[in-house]
Write a protein that holds these residues in place. Structure first.
Motif, short mmCIF file in Angstrom:
data_model
loop_
_atom_site.label_atom_id
_atom_site.label_comp_id
_atom_site.label_asym_id
_atom_site.label_seq_id
_atom_site.Cartn_x
_atom_site.Cartn_y
_atom_site.Cartn_z
N VAL A 56 -15.33 -9.10 -2.13
CA VAL A 56 -16.45 -10.01 -1.88
C VAL A 56 -16.85 -10.72 -3.18
N ASN A 57 -17.72 -11.70 -3.09
CA ASN A 57 -18.23 -12.39 -4.28
C ASN A 57 -18.84 -11.36 -5.22
N GLY A 58 -18.48 -11.48 -6.50
CA GLY A 58 -19.08 -10.59 -7.50
C GLY A 58 -18.43 -9.21 -7.56
N ALA A 59 -17.33 -9.01 -6.84
CA ALA A 59 -16.68 -7.68 -6.83
C ALA A 59 -15.98 -7.36 -8.15
N GLY A 60 -15.58 -8.40 -8.89
CA GLY A 60 -14.93 -8.16 -10.17
C GLY A 60 -13.53 -8.76 -10.28
N LYS A 61 -13.18 -9.64 -9.36
CA LYS A 61 -11.82 -10.22 -9.35
C LYS A 61 -11.58 -11.08 -10.59
N SER A 62 -12.47 -12.07 -10.81
CA SER A 62 -12.25 -12.98 -11.95
C SER A 62 -12.27 -12.22 -13.26
N THR A 63 -13.16 -11.23 -13.36
CA THR A 63 -13.23 -10.45 -14.60
C THR A 63 -11.89 -9.75 -14.85
N THR A 64 -11.30 -9.19 -13.79
CA THR A 64 -9.99 -8.53 -13.95
C THR A 64 -8.95 -9.54 -14.41
N THR A 212 -8.21 -14.70 -3.75
CA THR A 212 -8.60 -15.69 -2.76
C THR A 212 -9.58 -15.10 -1.77
N HIS A 213 -10.39 -15.98 -1.20
CA HIS A 213 -11.23 -15.56 -0.07
C HIS A 213 -10.58 -16.03 1.22
N ASP A 214 -9.47 -16.77 1.08
CA ASP A 214 -8.81 -17.31 2.25
C ASP A 214 -7.73 -16.34 2.73
N1 LIG Z 1 -20.14 -13.52 -18.38
C1 LIG Z 1 -20.80 -12.65 -17.63
N2 LIG Z 1 -21.91 -12.03 -18.08
C2 LIG Z 1 -22.58 -11.13 -17.34
N3 LIG Z 1 -22.21 -10.75 -16.09
C3 LIG Z 1 -21.11 -11.34 -15.56
C4 LIG Z 1 -20.35 -12.30 -16.29
N4 LIG Z 1 -19.31 -12.70 -15.52
C5 LIG Z 1 -19.41 -12.02 -14.36
N5 LIG Z 1 -20.50 -11.19 -14.39
C6 LIG Z 1 -20.92 -10.26 -13.33
O1 LIG Z 1 -19.87 -9.32 -13.13
C7 LIG Z 1 -19.67 -9.06 -11.74
C8 LIG Z 1 -18.24 -9.41 -11.36
O2 LIG Z 1 -18.06 -10.82 -11.45
P1 LIG Z 1 -16.69 -11.57 -11.17
O3 LIG Z 1 -16.89 -13.01 -11.49
O4 LIG Z 1 -15.59 -10.85 -11.85
O5 LIG Z 1 -16.55 -11.37 -9.58
P2 LIG Z 1 -15.58 -12.07 -8.55
O6 LIG Z 1 -15.07 -10.97 -7.68
O7 LIG Z 1 -14.58 -12.90 -9.25
O8 LIG Z 1 -16.57 -12.99 -7.72
P3 LIG Z 1 -16.32 -14.41 -6.99
O9 LIG Z 1 -15.53 -14.11 -5.76
O10 LIG Z 1 -17.71 -14.85 -6.69
O11 LIG Z 1 -15.61 -15.29 -7.97
C9 LIG Z 1 -20.73 -9.87 -11.02
O12 LIG Z 1 -21.83 -9.03 -10.77
C10 LIG Z 1 -21.09 -10.96 -12.00
O13 LIG Z 1 -22.42 -11.36 -11.81
#
Ligand SMILES: Nc1ncnc2c1ncn2[C@@H]1O[C@H](COP(=O)(O)OP(=O)(O)OP(=O)(O)O)[C@@H](O)[C@H]1O
Length: 342
Positions: A56-64, A212-214
């Motif tokens: 889901v949004n905010g799960a941590g995908k982009s961070t990984t 992806t969300h798709d």
């Molecule tokens: N630069 C940052 N500083 C502080 N918190 C962050 C930062 N980037 C992301 N977060 C937090 O870390 C968590 C994971 O974010 P991330 O962007 O990795 O999720 P995501 O799965 O990619 O979401 P989305 O599908 O919305 O892109 C979220 O709670 C987000 O708010």
């Protein structure tokens, strides 16, 4: 090819008291709050795989993905990409990877696409003959021919994404990270992009990590998926297994020659909808089968037509996002449906 071991990222979020005094205090004695975004994530990706990374949004995908590409340094754990630390060896790493962030462009806004691509080709030192060969290929597979003279700023979303993919793949990276590559695109462009990704993977053995969300992207491209929830990896395995595990319900609809009154519900089936001469049932295929359910109905009433609906991936994934994996203990069956009259 990619090894993530106990990968963890904790963001430091600055905290300050309200008002000017708070701002001044924060300047001299900054305080931070810890925000864990990814916790203890481990997986490996083999050459030539296409892996879907969902959550889901905010799960941590982009961070990984940012840690895998070397943009972010993990707080703990480690990542190796082609044997390298992607952050420490980021110049060497950059030659072997390509990254597309669906909502951002890496191309020069005012340059015609051909100029942008030529620049990218020079930066990566793609030999002229190979560059030309790839341009011809992309012109065909991504239908770029009529876009080459247009600056990025004048392109539609779908055109931009096709341009972006060409720029990402012109140096023939061994790994591509695609973050939402089909977001906001119409079905036709999505199809074209998926076909292109598939082709690059099959013909060049390019490894693809796709967030992806798709779920259409996942269904068309990925045999394996990783699911992240609240920073933790909750599933790593075949897409088919998820479908098997969660897709155990089928829907079956009968159109009958006479009214349905007084019909007995087949064992293992649940009533979903009933009209005068139309009946929809749901059954757990681990408990019964379509043929048994339909035989039970047909023995009671003349059936004019019937249709069977497969569970769809979006329903299954929704169930998982809602905690399905946590509740899904092996051996625990859903409560049996007691035979009753319709
Ligand atoms: N630069 C940052 N500083 C502080 N918190 C962050 C930062 N980037 C992301 N977060 C937090 O870390 C968590 C994971 O974010 P991330 O962007 O990795 O999720 P995501 O799965 O990619 O979401 P989305 O599908 O919305 O892109 C979220 O709670 C987000 O708010």
């Amino acid at each position: 090819m990619i090894q993530a071991e106990n990968l963890t990222k904790v963001y430091k979020i600055p905290e300050k008291d309200p008002g000017v005094a708070g701002a001044v205090k924060a300047l001299f004695r900054p305080r931070y709050k810890a925000k864990p975004a990814v916790t203890d994530v481990s997986f490996t990706v083999e050459p030539g795989e296409i892996v879907g990374y969902i959550g889901v949004n905010g799960a941590g995908k982009s961070t990984t993905i940012k840690m895998l590409t070397g943009i972010l340094v993990p707080t703990a754990g480690q990542v190796r990409v082609l044997g390298r630390d992607p952050h420490r060896d980021r110049v060497a790493n950059a030659r072997d990877i390509g990254v597309v962030f669906g909502q951002r462009t890496q191309l020069w806004w005012d340059l015609a696409l051909i100029e942008s691509l030529t620049m990218v080709g020079r930066i990566y030192e793609v030999p002229d003959a190979r560059f030309k060969q790839l341009m011809d290929e992309f012109a065909e597979t991504l239908e770029l021919k009529e876009l080459l003279k247009i600056p990025i700023r004048n392109m539609s979303l779908g055109q931009k994404m096709r341009a972006e993919l060409a720029a990402t793949l012109i140096h023939e990276p061994r790994i591509v990270y695609l973050d939402e590559p089909t977001i906001g695109l119409d079905l036709l462009v999505k199809e074209r992009i998926r076909a292109f990704i598939k082709r690059v993977n099959q013909e060049n053995g390019t490894t693809v990590i796709l967030t992806t969300h798709d779920l259409g992207d996942i269904e068309e491209l990925c045999k394996r998926v990783l699911i992240i929830d609240n920073g933790a990896l909750i599933y790593d395995g075949p897409l088919a297994t998820i479908k098997d595990r969660f897709g155990k319900y089928r829907e079956i609809t009968f159109e009958t020659a006479a009214d349905l009154n007084g019909l007995a519900l087949p064992d293992g089936a649940e009533l979903l909808e009933k009209e005068e001469r139309k009946l929809s049932l749901r059954f757990d295929r681990t408990q019964t089968s379509a043929s048994r359910v339909s035989a039970a109905i047909m023995s009671q009433i003349e059936v004019l037509d019937l249709s069977l609906k497969e569970p769809d991936l979006s329903m299954i994934v929704k169930q998982i996002y809602l905690g399905g994996l946590k509740n899904d203990k092996p051996g625990v069956e859903s409560s049996p449906v007691i035979s009753q009259a319709i």
